[in-house]
Design a protein around this motif. Structure first.
Motif, mmCIF file in Angstrom:
data_model
loop_
_atom_site.group_PDB
_atom_site.id
_atom_site.type_symbol
_atom_site.label_atom_id
_atom_site.label_comp_id
_atom_site.label_asym_id
_atom_site.label_seq_id
_atom_site.Cartn_x
_atom_site.Cartn_y
_atom_site.Cartn_z
ATOM 1 N N SER A 176 0.836 -1.206 0.000
ATOM 2 C CA SER A 176 0.000 0.000 0.000
ATOM 3 C C SER A 176 0.868 1.251 0.000
ATOM 4 O O SER A 176 0.594 2.215 -0.737
ATOM 5 C CB SER A 176 -0.923 0.006 1.219
ATOM 6 O OG SER A 176 -1.796 -1.100 1.209
ATOM 7 N N ALA A 177 1.918 1.255 0.816
ATOM 8 C CA ALA A 177 2.810 2.408 0.861
ATOM 9 C C ALA A 177 3.524 2.598 -0.467
ATOM 10 O O ALA A 177 3.705 3.731 -0.939
ATOM 11 C CB ALA A 177 3.820 2.240 1.994
ATOM 12 N N LYS A 178 3.936 1.497 -1.094
ATOM 13 C CA LYS A 178 4.614 1.591 -2.383
ATOM 14 C C LYS A 178 3.678 2.181 -3.439
ATOM 15 O O LYS A 178 4.108 2.991 -4.269
ATOM 16 C CB LYS A 178 5.093 0.206 -2.810
ATOM 17 C CG LYS A 178 6.127 0.236 -3.933
ATOM 18 C CD LYS A 178 7.436 0.818 -3.459
ATOM 19 C CE LYS A 178 8.513 0.734 -4.521
ATOM 20 N NZ LYS A 178 9.785 1.341 -4.081
ATOM 21 N N ARG A 179 2.421 1.791 -3.395
ATOM 22 C CA ARG A 179 1.455 2.352 -4.348
ATOM 23 C C ARG A 179 1.301 3.853 -4.131
ATOM 24 O O ARG A 179 1.240 4.638 -5.081
ATOM 25 C CB ARG A 179 0.106 1.645 -4.190
ATOM 26 C CG ARG A 179 -0.939 2.103 -5.190
ATOM 27 C CD ARG A 179 -2.250 1.360 -4.986
ATOM 28 N NE ARG A 179 -2.129 -0.030 -5.350
ATOM 29 C CZ ARG A 179 -2.275 -0.496 -6.598
ATOM 30 N NH1 ARG A 179 -2.516 0.341 -7.588
ATOM 31 N NH2 ARG A 179 -2.168 -1.775 -6.843
ATOM 32 N N LEU A 180 1.230 4.287 -2.875
ATOM 33 C CA LEU A 180 1.104 5.713 -2.575
ATOM 34 C C LEU A 180 2.336 6.485 -3.034
ATOM 35 O O LEU A 180 2.222 7.611 -3.551
ATOM 36 C CB LEU A 180 0.889 5.912 -1.071
ATOM 37 C CG LEU A 180 -0.469 5.471 -0.524
ATOM 38 C CD1 LEU A 180 -0.465 5.517 0.999
ATOM 39 C CD2 LEU A 180 -1.591 6.345 -1.068
ATOM 40 N N ILE A 181 3.509 5.894 -2.856
ATOM 41 C CA ILE A 181 4.740 6.555 -3.278
ATOM 42 C C ILE A 181 4.715 6.826 -4.775
ATOM 43 O O ILE A 181 5.052 7.920 -5.234
ATOM 44 C CB ILE A 181 5.970 5.695 -2.901
ATOM 45 C CG1 ILE A 181 6.200 5.762 -1.389
ATOM 46 C CG2 ILE A 181 7.213 6.145 -3.653
ATOM 47 C CD1 ILE A 181 7.243 4.791 -0.887
ATOM 48 N N HIS A 182 4.283 5.845 -5.551
ATOM 49 C CA HIS A 182 4.282 6.006 -7.001
ATOM 50 C C HIS A 182 3.144 6.887 -7.498
ATOM 51 O O HIS A 182 3.145 7.289 -8.655
ATOM 52 C CB HIS A 182 4.242 4.636 -7.684
ATOM 53 C CG HIS A 182 5.551 3.914 -7.615
ATOM 54 N ND1 HIS A 182 6.634 4.251 -8.378
ATOM 55 C CD2 HIS A 182 5.964 2.873 -6.839
ATOM 56 C CE1 HIS A 182 7.641 3.452 -8.098
ATOM 57 N NE2 HIS A 182 7.265 2.609 -7.172
ATOM 58 N N ARG A 183 2.206 7.192 -6.634
ATOM 59 C CA ARG A 183 1.167 8.167 -6.979
ATOM 60 C C ARG A 183 1.576 9.585 -6.585
ATOM 61 O O ARG A 183 0.803 10.515 -6.745
ATOM 62 C CB ARG A 183 -0.155 7.797 -6.316
ATOM 63 C CG ARG A 183 -0.827 6.569 -6.915
ATOM 64 C CD ARG A 183 -2.175 6.315 -6.255
ATOM 65 N NE ARG A 183 -2.826 5.147 -6.826
ATOM 66 C CZ ARG A 183 -3.602 5.155 -7.905
ATOM 67 N NH1 ARG A 183 -3.813 6.303 -8.534
ATOM 68 N NH2 ARG A 183 -4.162 4.046 -8.345
ATOM 69 N N GLY A 184 2.777 9.727 -6.056
ATOM 70 C CA GLY A 184 3.281 11.052 -5.711
ATOM 71 C C GLY A 184 2.718 11.623 -4.418
ATOM 72 O O GLY A 184 2.758 12.841 -4.208
#
Length: 308
Positions: A176-184
């Motif tokens: 989940s955190a990785k997804r948020l990171i790539h969404r900026g």
């Protein structure tokens, strides 16, 4: 040139994730060292609620507008991370009480890289390779040895199952955190929100345990667990996660059982029998294989799927 830049980022991210793991590795021993000041749910709620408040205060003082960037499309990942965080607190701290800090941490953070791989498969469609299957089999054998009863070692099967559940929650949080990171998304703000939401879920237990938490031992424990092992450690982790892959972060998280086991033996007098020690080594060794860094081309393909 680009490869060299990526390697520099990886080297910068590694110590941050390791530092977060080392701090998380102190949670179980600190909990047992302080004694029964509160139940696992109450203590876990106090930890992430205080940590969330501290981190939110830092974000408000340094970058208050970052909270506005948590738009509607990011909330599913934020809520998934918050649910994983709240469940992790109760499951892990209960496992510590019933199985001991060393075994609970070895199970939880031994399972975490496998859980991360499964979550990546479900959420991102990442193909599970042969080395992943081999490493998982090795880890399963290690888990069996870790939970095998032996003289002088206290391993509760329910506590062991809760340790595995906590490891699964760690995988959900990482993806989940990785997804948020790539969404900026500004991660300090996102982490503060996930901690506060997770802490709010556990607030009824935390409020009921205020008398125990207000004792000198309780306050000292909360001061360590909240600002240090929650606010600071999660900040270090997501900052490092920006620079390394989720698989690499899962591997680096294995520093936690090493720190916890060392503290449990040195400070708490816990003993690791030969089968438990062999199981922990086998488990960790298998998970190092599972979390072997993927080639750069495959990692870029996975990151492209995250953005969609």
């Amino acid at each position: 040139m680009l490869a060299g830049v990526e390697q520099q980022k990886d080297r910068f991210g590694v110590p941050l994730v390791l530092l977060a793991g080392a701090l998380w590795g102190t949670v179980g021993p600190a909990q047992l060292l302080a004694g029964p000041v509160a139940g696992p749910a109450a203590l876990g709620g106090a930890r992430i609620l205080v940590g969330g408040l501290v981190l939110a205060a830092v974000v408000l003082a340094t970058a208050p507008r970052s909270f506005r960037l948590l738009t509607g499309c990011t909330w599913p990942a934020v809520l998934a991370a918050a649910a994983a965080t709240a469940t992790f607190q109760t499951a892990f701290m209960t496992s510590v009480v019933t199985t001991g800090a060393a075994v609970a941490t070895a199970l939880t953070f031994g399972v975490a890289p496998v859980a991360t791989g499964i979550c990546e498969r479900i959420a991102l469609g990442t193909r599970l390779t042969r080395h992943w299957v081999a490493g998982t089999g090795c880890a399963v054998v290690g888990c069996v040895l870790v939970v095998t009863p032996s003289d002088g070692v206290r391993v509760d099967l329910v506590g062991a199952a809760l340790g595995v559940l906590a490891g699964a929650c760690f995988g959900v949080y990482t993806v989940s955190a990785k997804r948020l990171i790539h969404r900026g998304v500004p991660m300090p703000a996102a982490v503060a929100v996930t901690l506060l939401v997770g802490g709010s879920v556990l607030a009824p237990w935390t409020l009921a345990a205020v008398p125990g938490l207000a004792t000198p031992r309780g306050l000292a424990l909360v001061v360590w667990l909240g600002p240090v092992t929650a606010a600071a450690a999660y900040w270090f982790f997501v900052t490092g996660l920006r620079r390394v892959s989720a698989a690499t972060a899962g591997t680096l998280s294995l520093v936690e059982p090493l720190v916890a086991a060392g503290l449990a033996v040195l400070l708490l007098g816990e003993r690791l029998s030969a089968p438990v020690t062999a199981g922990a080594v086998l488990l960790l060794g298998g998970l190092v294989v599972v979390a072997r860094p993927v080639p750069a081309s495959r990692r870029r393909g996975a990151e492209a799927r995250i953005r969609t």
